[in-house]
Design an enzyme around this catalytic site. Structure first.
Site, short mmCIF file in Angstrom:
data_model
loop_
_atom_site.label_atom_id
_atom_site.label_comp_id
_atom_site.label_asym_id
_atom_site.label_seq_id
_atom_site.Cartn_x
_atom_site.Cartn_y
_atom_site.Cartn_z
N GLU A 27 0.83 -1.22 0.00
CA GLU A 27 0.00 0.00 0.00
C GLU A 27 0.86 1.25 0.00
OE1 GLU A 27 -1.30 1.86 3.53
OE2 GLU A 27 -1.22 -0.03 4.67
N ASP A 146 -16.70 5.31 14.19
CA ASP A 146 -15.51 5.30 13.35
C ASP A 146 -14.98 3.87 13.25
OD1 ASP A 146 -13.23 5.70 11.93
OD2 ASP A 146 -12.40 7.25 13.23
N LYS A 167 -4.01 -2.26 14.24
CA LYS A 167 -3.16 -1.27 14.91
C LYS A 167 -3.56 -1.12 16.38
CE LYS A 167 -3.40 1.67 11.37
NZ LYS A 167 -3.24 1.06 10.04
#
Ligand code: PSU
Ligand code: MN
Length: 310
Positions: A27, A146, A167
């Site tokens: 990415e 979110d 993460k």
């Protein structure tokens, strides 16, 4: 499927795909938004080298001039990494069309890198850590909702994503629940815990644990044979010498999230802001861990792609 005129595949990657040789996607958001310059160019180059070392061809994904680019040249990587802050879009599924229409540089997240990889027939993609359910997404006052689009993409697009776990800035237990609900296998390699991104352990049992990359490849192959259509998360813990201690990560993340609340950071800015803040609080130790895990995931992605090509 994207129309072919919206995709530009580099000659090397196109050759490898035509021959059925192993290819690993990378990415570009971690280059443009996840790491500071010059570490970002160094890690991009080191990741490509690690994939080659494993016997596969790297294909870094980004977008420019109205097309998805699969396989960036050294000059293109440099252009992306040195572009002034704020000039490169962070592109996920929701703003992919707008970013393409703009004709400008855009960096792909896990979600959009998966879209590009799948479109050209790449089955393995290596990154640092996937996005997930942010803390306060459900239990915040008010809830922020979110939840990274990475999770929805994993639910709908067949690509094996090699990472060091969700993460550590996220609500990792809820992220794992979400992935289970959406039918995404989370496979930890060589450990019985979900890796903790900057730390080797998260304290959470891995939903699926396999001894090595060969066994992970067996799971990916069976998933493909069954036509299950979703992606897979393949977790590889950060290399020991660069890992941060689990309790340090917990403390530092709590502090960074508290500060983000005070600073009023929300939406797509959240992840880059928290990563930068954790880097500052740890005096750069989190950046060293992040670089180390990204490059090691590239190596493992290369091995996985080689296994799958056999
Ligand atoms: N892995 C890293 N650093 C990063 C990312 C991954 O080590 O910066 C990026 C990926 O592009 C991922 C994104 O898709 O963070 C998640 O952003 P969000 O939480 O806004 O969906
Ligand atoms: Mn988000």
């Amino acid at each position: 499927m994207p129309s072919p005129h919206r995709i530009a595949i580099s000659a090397e990657v196109a050759d490898a795909l035509r021959d059925g040789s192993p290819v690993v996607a990378l990415e570009s958001t971690l280059i443009s938004h996840g790491l500071p310059y010059p570490q970002n160019v160094e890690v991009a180059a080191a990741s490509e080298l690690a994939i080659r070392g494993s016997g596969a061809v790297p294909a870094t994904v980004a977008l420019n001039e109205g097309r998805l680019l699969v396989g960036l040249s050294g000059d293109e990587l440099e252009a992306l990494a040195t572009a002034p802050r704020g000039t490169v879009r962070k592109v996920s599924r929701h703003n992919l069309a707008e970013a393409i229409a703009s004709g400008q540089w855009g960096a792909t997240t896990v979600a959009t890198t998966m879209i590009a990889a799948h479109a050209v027939g790449i089955r393995v993609f290596s990154t640092g850590g996937i996005g997930g359910v942010h803390r306060g997404a459900i239990d915040g006052r008010p809830p922020t909702l979110d939840i990274s689009a990475d999770l929805e993409e994993l639910a709908r697009t067949f690509v094996a994503v090699v990472c060091a776990g969700p993460k550590a800035i996220l609500d990792v237990p809820l992220t794992l629940e979400y992935l289970e609900t959406r039918g995404v296998p989370v496979v930890a390699v060589g450990t019985d815990q979900v890796p903790g991104f900057w730390a080797r352990r998260s304290g959470l049992a891995a939903p699926i644990s396999v001894p090595d990359v060969r066994a992970a490849a067996d799971v990916v192959r069976a998933h493909a044979d069954l036509g299950l259509a979703s992606g897979l998360v393949i977790c590889n813990p950060v290399p020991e010498p660069d890992a941060l201690a689990d309790d340090l990560v917990r403390q530092v993340v709590d502090e960074a999230i508290r500060e983000a609340g005070v600073a009023g950071i929300t939406g797509p800015a959240t992840t880059p802001w928290l990563l930068a803040r954790v880097a500052a609080i740890t005096g750069g130790a989190s950046v060293r861990a992040n670089i180390s895990l990204i490059v090691d995931n590239a190596r493992v992605g290369g091995e996985l792609a080689v296994q799958l090509a056999d």
